[in-house]
Structures are given as structure tokens and as C-alpha cells.
Design a protein around this motif. Structure first.
Motif, PDB file in Angstrom:
ATOM      1  N   LEU A  16       0.874  -1.026  -0.010  1.00  0.00           N
ATOM      2  CA  LEU A  16      -0.098  -0.062  -0.047  1.00  0.00           C
ATOM      3  C   LEU A  16       0.809   1.126  -0.202  1.00  0.00           C
ATOM      4  O   LEU A  16       0.491   2.367  -0.181  1.00  0.00           O
ATOM      5  N   ALA A  17       2.086   1.204  -0.078  1.00  0.00           N
ATOM      6  CA  ALA A  17       2.893   2.434   0.480  1.00  0.00           C
ATOM      7  C   ALA A  17       2.721   3.264  -0.853  1.00  0.00           C
ATOM      8  O   ALA A  17       2.768   4.511  -0.578  1.00  0.00           O
ATOM      9  N   PRO A  18       3.027   3.009  -2.001  1.00  0.00           N
ATOM     10  CA  PRO A  18       2.543   3.902  -3.279  1.00  0.00           C
ATOM     11  C   PRO A  18       1.527   4.628  -3.056  1.00  0.00           C
ATOM     12  O   PRO A  18       1.397   5.973  -2.962  1.00  0.00           O
ATOM     13  N   GLU A  19       0.291   4.178  -2.591  1.00  0.00           N
ATOM     14  CA  GLU A  19      -0.885   4.913  -2.479  1.00  0.00           C
ATOM     15  C   GLU A  19      -0.854   5.599  -1.316  1.00  0.00           C
ATOM     16  O   GLU A  19      -1.464   6.776  -1.170  1.00  0.00           O
ATOM     17  N   VAL A  20      -0.172   5.351  -0.328  1.00  0.00           N
ATOM     18  CA  VAL A  20      -0.103   6.239   1.032  1.00  0.00           C
ATOM     19  C   VAL A  20       0.866   7.491   0.504  1.00  0.00           C
ATOM     20  O   VAL A  20       0.367   8.642   1.040  1.00  0.00           O
ATOM     21  N   GLU A  21       1.794   7.181  -0.022  1.00  0.00           N
ATOM     22  CA  GLU A  21       2.756   8.345  -0.341  1.00  0.00           C
ATOM     23  C   GLU A  21       1.947   9.234  -1.307  1.00  0.00           C
ATOM     24  O   GLU A  21       2.295  10.697  -1.239  1.00  0.00           O
ATOM     25  N   SER A  22       1.109   9.083  -2.133  1.00  0.00           N
ATOM     26  CA  SER A  22       0.527   9.896  -3.262  1.00  0.00           C
ATOM     27  C   SER A  22      -0.546  10.668  -2.483  1.00  0.00           C
ATOM     28  O   SER A  22      -1.018  11.290  -3.220  1.00  0.00           O
ATOM     29  N   GLY A  23      -1.083  10.028  -1.318  1.00  0.00           N
ATOM     30  CA  GLY A  23      -2.165  10.693  -0.558  1.00  0.00           C
ATOM     31  C   GLY A  23      -3.450   9.984  -1.214  1.00  0.00           C
ATOM     32  O   GLY A  23      -4.665  10.580  -0.496  1.00  0.00           O
ATOM     33  N   LYS A  24      -3.526   8.849  -2.014  1.00  0.00           N
ATOM     34  CA  LYS A  24      -4.817   8.283  -2.319  1.00  0.00           C
ATOM     35  C   LYS A  24      -5.180   7.807  -1.162  1.00  0.00           C
ATOM     36  O   LYS A  24      -6.496   7.570  -0.987  1.00  0.00           O
ATOM     37  N   ARG A  25      -4.563   7.166  -0.160  1.00  0.00           N
ATOM     38  CA  ARG A  25      -4.564   6.437   0.949  1.00  0.00           C
ATOM     39  C   ARG A  25      -4.320   7.213   2.144  1.00  0.00           C
ATOM     40  O   ARG A  25      -3.054   7.668   2.171  1.00  0.00           O
ATOM     41  N   GLN A  26      -5.102   7.532   2.990  1.00  0.00           N
ATOM     42  CA  GLN A  26      -4.851   8.318   4.344  1.00  0.00           C
ATOM     43  C   GLN A  26      -5.209   7.503   5.379  1.00  0.00           C
ATOM     44  O   GLN A  26      -6.183   6.846   5.690  1.00  0.00           O
ATOM     45  N   LEU A  27      -4.148   7.330   6.444  1.00  0.00           N
ATOM     46  CA  LEU A  27      -4.066   6.393   7.484  1.00  0.00           C
ATOM     47  C   LEU A  27      -4.287   7.150   8.749  1.00  0.00           C
ATOM     48  O   LEU A  27      -3.597   7.856   9.092  1.00  0.00           O
ATOM     49  N   LEU A  28      -5.498   6.760   9.686  1.00  0.00           N
ATOM     50  CA  LEU A  28      -5.538   7.442  10.981  1.00  0.00           C
ATOM     51  C   LEU A  28      -5.093   6.315  11.862  1.00  0.00           C
ATOM     52  O   LEU A  28      -5.578   5.218  11.819  1.00  0.00           O
ATOM     53  N   VAL A  29      -4.473   6.687  12.775  1.00  0.00           N
ATOM     54  CA  VAL A  29      -4.082   5.692  13.898  1.00  0.00           C
ATOM     55  C   VAL A  29      -4.402   6.420  15.403  1.00  0.00           C
ATOM     56  O   VAL A  29      -4.173   7.559  15.468  1.00  0.00           O
ATOM     57  N   VAL A  30      -4.439   5.360  16.186  1.00  0.00           N
ATOM     58  CA  VAL A  30      -4.368   5.780  17.696  1.00  0.00           C
ATOM     59  C   VAL A  30      -3.307   4.705  18.291  1.00  0.00           C
ATOM     60  O   VAL A  30      -3.197   3.663  17.979  1.00  0.00           O
ATOM     61  N   LYS A  31      -2.204   5.468  18.888  1.00  0.00           N
ATOM     62  CA  LYS A  31      -1.168   4.626  19.504  1.00  0.00           C
ATOM     63  C   LYS A  31      -1.347   4.896  20.801  1.00  0.00           C
ATOM     64  O   LYS A  31      -1.730   5.596  21.724  1.00  0.00           O
ATOM     65  N   ARG A  76      -9.353   7.640  -1.200  1.00  0.00           N
ATOM     66  CA  ARG A  76     -10.018   8.815  -2.000  1.00  0.00           C
ATOM     67  C   ARG A  76     -10.163   8.152  -3.347  1.00  0.00           C
ATOM     68  O   ARG A  76      -9.226   7.658  -3.971  1.00  0.00           O
ATOM     69  N   GLU A  77     -11.319   8.638  -4.039  1.00  0.00           N
ATOM     70  CA  GLU A  77     -11.542   7.990  -5.534  1.00  0.00           C
ATOM     71  C   GLU A  77     -10.679   8.829  -6.214  1.00  0.00           C
ATOM     72  O   GLU A  77     -10.893  10.270  -5.886  1.00  0.00           O
ATOM     73  N   THR A  78     -10.195   8.401  -7.265  1.00  0.00           N
ATOM     74  CA  THR A  78      -9.389   9.236  -8.286  1.00  0.00           C
ATOM     75  C   THR A  78     -10.116   9.499  -9.783  1.00  0.00           C
ATOM     76  O   THR A  78      -9.733  10.152 -10.356  1.00  0.00           O
ATOM     77  N   LYS A  79     -11.219   8.888  -9.878  1.00  0.00           N
ATOM     78  CA  LYS A  79     -11.834   8.852 -11.108  1.00  0.00           C
ATOM     79  C   LYS A  79     -12.549  10.458 -11.033  1.00  0.00           C
ATOM     80  O   LYS A  79     -12.983  10.828 -10.193  1.00  0.00           O
ATOM     81  N   LYS A  80     -12.316  11.045 -12.414  1.00  0.00           N
ATOM     82  CA  LYS A  80     -12.724  12.529 -12.281  1.00  0.00           C
ATOM     83  C   LYS A  80     -14.262  12.614 -11.930  1.00  0.00           C
ATOM     84  O   LYS A  80     -14.545  13.801 -11.316  1.00  0.00           O
ATOM     85  N   ASN A  81     -15.165  11.539 -12.342  1.00  0.00           N
ATOM     86  CA  ASN A  81     -16.589  11.975 -11.993  1.00  0.00           C
ATOM     87  C   ASN A  81     -17.190  11.414 -10.649  1.00  0.00           C
ATOM     88  O   ASN A  81     -18.220  11.369 -10.276  1.00  0.00           O
ATOM     89  N   ALA A  82     -16.066  11.085  -9.888  1.00  0.00           N
ATOM     90  CA  ALA A  82     -16.313  10.325  -8.451  1.00  0.00           C
ATOM     91  C   ALA A  82     -15.512  10.887  -7.667  1.00  0.00           C
ATOM     92  O   ALA A  82     -15.223  10.387  -6.596  1.00  0.00           O
ATOM     93  N   SER A  83     -15.063  12.260  -7.795  1.00  0.00           N
ATOM     94  CA  SER A  83     -13.957  12.634  -6.758  1.00  0.00           C
ATOM     95  C   SER A  83     -14.489  13.134  -5.326  1.00  0.00           C
ATOM     96  O   SER A  83     -13.887  13.380  -4.350  1.00  0.00           O
ATOM     97  N   HIS A  84     -15.951  13.012  -5.485  1.00  0.00           N
ATOM     98  CA  HIS A  84     -16.601  13.421  -4.236  1.00  0.00           C
ATOM     99  C   HIS A  84     -16.713  12.076  -3.332  1.00  0.00           C
ATOM    100  O   HIS A  84     -17.206  12.182  -2.137  1.00  0.00           O
ATOM    101  N   ARG A  85     -16.172  11.016  -3.599  1.00  0.00           N
ATOM    102  CA  ARG A  85     -16.461   9.785  -3.044  1.00  0.00           C
ATOM    103  C   ARG A  85     -15.365   9.102  -2.376  1.00  0.00           C
ATOM    104  O   ARG A  85     -14.050   9.556  -2.827  1.00  0.00           O
TER     105      ARG A  85
END
Length: 181
Positions: A53-68, A83-92
């Protein structure tokens, strides 16, 4: 014991946090949580999954919230906003892998993570969240309590991690108020 609030894991801290995330993921699967893997599920296999998953985390497509738990220097809960990257679904956006260590459950961590995820989604302009979860699970109960709308259920969707039986899967969505950005 009071745990800290969920925090957004910066991409630069993702790789060093993978060992802790892997122990969390493995513990949840071994607790028979339906997360697409079978028991035994060693942390090394979880590490491979997180590392992919690292490439998607680095690009910001995936954002990870944690409790430590800082005393243990361990991640005890997490959730991902994809986050959705399709142009017609950027709200999703999609909610994935809401995980809490079994011994930390029933302390409100999952609810805190979901509340923080919804706030993060809204800040990024996301107005629709979707997710799926094992039907009749504690997670399903939580999502209903948080105002998610159940779309339906697919029977015999996935095997339990221990291979004992199949479980149905429920699909949910929630519309977020765009004015709260």
C-alpha cells in the motif's frame, strides 16, 4: 487509561509504522475478524500487505488514521480513507480496515477513528463514504449507530478466518455535509 486521539499518519512515517500495523492486523485476523485472510496470519504476511500500500499512502490516495498507546509504542487502532481518483467520482471515498486490537475494544477507539475519518474526508471535499463489513458483526452495529445507511447484504460472501463457516457481507454509505468543510 486514556489513549490519545486519532492522528493522521504522515506518509513519511508509514514505512516505520508497518511493523506495528502488521501486529495489529494479525491480532485482528487471529481474533476471527473477517479481513480477507485465513489463520494462521503471521505479522510477516501482514507486513507484505501493508508494504504493497505504500505507493498509495505516499501519493495521498490512502490516508491512514492511527491511535497509538505510547506506553507500549504500538498502534492499537487504525482506519483508512481511500480517496477516489476517477474524475466523475472525486466526491467519493471508501472506508477500509477499521482495526482495533482485541484487548483495546469497547473503549470508543473505533468510534473516535470513524469520527476523525469523516472530518478528514470532509476537509478534502469528500461528501460520500462507502464501506463494507461482515454482517451481524460489532462493526456493523457501530456503522448503524454512526448513521451509515445499509444498502444490502450478500450471503456467503467470505470464509471466516478460521475456515469454520461463511459470512454475509453488508454494504453501507453515508452522505457527509459539504458545508462542514
Amino acid at each position: 487509561m486514556t489513549l490519545p486521539q486519532p492522528t493522521l499518519l504522515p506518509p513519511a512515517f508509514f514505512a516505520p509504522t508497518i511493523p506495528s500495523l502488521s501486529r495489529l492486523f494479525s491480532a485482528c485476523v487471529h481474533g476471527n475478524a473477517s479481513l480477507n485472510f485465513f489463520i494462521p496470519f503471521p505479522p510477516s504476511e501482514a507486513t507484505e500487505w501493508w508494504t504493497a500500500l505504500a505507493p498509495e499512502v505516499e501519493s495521498g490516495k490512502r490516508q491512514l488514521l492511527v491511535v497509538k498507546d505510547e506506553r507500549r509504542e504500538e498502534v492499537v487502532g487504525c482506519v483508512m480513507l481511500v480517496r477516489e481518483t476517477k474524475k466523475n467520482a472525486s466526491h467519493r471515498g471508501a472506508v477500509e480496515k477499521l482495526l482495533v486490537l482485541p484487548e483495546y475494544r469497547r473503549r470508543g477507539i473505533a468510534r473516535q477513528l470513524m469520527t476523525a475519518l469523516e472530518r478528514l474526508a470532509q476537509q478534502g471535499g469528500t461528501t460520500l463514504l462507502i464501506l463494507d463489513t461482515e454482517s451481524q458483526s460489532d462493526a456493523e452495529t457501530l456503522y448503524v449507530a454512526l448513521g451509515y445507511t445499509k444498502l444490502g447484504e450478500i450471503p456467503n460472501f467470505a470464509w471466516k478466518p478460521d475456515g469454520s463457516s461463511m459470512s454475509p457481507c453488508s454494504y453501507f454509505y453515508k452522505t457527509l455535509d459539504a458545508s462542514e468543510n
